[in-house]
Design an enzyme around this catalytic site. Structure first.
Site, PDB file in Angstrom:
ATOM      1  CG  LEU A 283      -1.790  -1.248   1.391  1.00  0.00           C
ATOM      2  CD1 LEU A 283      -2.659  -1.128   2.649  1.00  0.00           C
ATOM      3  CD2 LEU A 283      -2.665  -1.486   0.168  1.00  0.00           C
TER       4      LEU A 283
ATOM      5  N   GLY B 255      -1.724   6.424  -2.442  1.00  0.00           N
ATOM      6  CA  GLY B 255      -2.934   6.290  -3.272  1.00  0.00           C
ATOM      7  C   GLY B 255      -3.958   5.414  -2.565  1.00  0.00           C
ATOM      8  CG  HIS B 256      -3.231   1.248  -2.077  1.00  0.00           C
ATOM      9  ND1 HIS B 256      -1.899   1.084  -2.359  1.00  0.00           N
ATOM     10  CD2 HIS B 256      -3.902   0.562  -3.021  1.00  0.00           C
ATOM     11  CE1 HIS B 256      -1.772   0.305  -3.428  1.00  0.00           C
ATOM     12  NE2 HIS B 256      -2.971  -0.019  -3.848  1.00  0.00           N
TER      13      HIS B 256
END
Ligand code: PAF
Length: 283
Positions: free
Chosen positions: A33, A36-37
């Site tokens: 991750l 963005g995640h």
């Protein structure tokens, strides 16, 4: 924050939340991750009482020649990110939990998957639609969150949910970029120093395209030629595609309208990176 490995454990937890009247958001990921995640987790946390993050490198969306084995994985690091950003549950199944022996059912889609990434990755979206359908059936979320960087994936999933009457709101979230413009991606970790510098041609081309559109250029070929010129100037870059399509149908267009998607896939060395912009976000 809990990490669970089995479908039964996810269902038990979600059922418990449902009996308390809580809403549930799902953030499907393949792990490793990044910010963005994290932005998807935060969006889900804003809209829902509880957030499930699935963390599963889905083997059936990779072709045999692709990077399934080398795809980066680090569940401990992922757990920290989910915890920090307020996720409640990570679903981190083994492949055999998702695809038991004798698994033969797939979700497939025509038209939208025939252009862009679907051309160079013909089995990819069948794998994505199948795993996302399974995740929707396992978690039964109210809402699910996807990044706009995977623009075609977002369009495909929206269409799948509509066509198959899935009662789930599909929410697209903005691309998150590094400070120099490169779109965040787990695959950026494949780039060496020289490639990382070269990878900036993607965002430079995107920003050039956005400026062209903002300045009133309507001829798609003119916009795309300028963008391709930037990429072709970089010896480490090889264009897979740079195209302007209708954002709903993914069919190529010649004259720009408000509902267009300008998308690209470019190899930097061996790493295939994508980037894009939607005209509705800038006009
Ligand atoms: O975008 C991704 O990371 C994957 O394609 C998804 C949606 C998690 C399905 O495996």
């Amino acid at each position: 924050m809990k990490i669970v490995k089995t479908i039964d454990e996810v269902r038990t937890q979600v059922k418990e939340w449902r009996t308390q009247g809580l809403s549930v958001g799902l953030v499907p990921t393949m792990g490793y991750l990044h910010e963005g995640h994290a932005s998807l987790i935060e969006a889900s946390k804003r809209d829902n009482d509880r957030t499930v993050v699935s963390d599963f490198v889905n083997p059936i969306q990779f072709a045999p020649t692709e990077d399934l084995e080398s795809y980066p994985r680090d569940i401990n690091r992922d757990a920290q990110v989910v915890e920090e950003h307020g996720g409640d549950l990570i679903f981190n199944p083994e492949p055999k939990e998702m695809y038991r022996d004798g698994f033969v059912t797939f979700v497939d889609m025509s038209v939208l998957t025939e252009e862009l990434c679907g051309l160079s990755r013909p089995t990819h979206f069948r794998g994505v639609c199948t795993v996302v359908s399974k995740l929707f059936n396992i978690v039964r979320p109210d809402r699910a969150y996807f990044g706009k960087k995977d623009a075609q994936q977002l369009a495909v999933i929206k269409r799948m949910a509509e066509d198959l009457n899935m009662d789930i709101e599909i929410i697209g979230c903005p691309i998150v970029r590094e400070s120099d413009g490169l779109a965040k991606s787990s695959r950026n970790t494949y780039l060496n120093e020289e490639e990382r510098r070269a990878a900036l041609v993607l965002s430079k081309a995107v920003f050039c395209g956005i400026n062209e559109v903002k300045s009133g250029q309507k001829n798609c070929k003119n916009i795309l030629d300028k963008m391709k010129g930037i990429i072709l100037n970089e010896p480490l870059a090889k264009i897979d595609y740079v195209k302007m399509v209708d954002a709903k149908t993914m069919r190529q267009i010649e004259t720009l309208d408000r509902n267009a998607l300008c998308a690209m896939a470019v190899y930097i060395g061996k790493t295939r990176l994508i980037d894009n912009f939607f005209t509705e976000d800038i006009l």
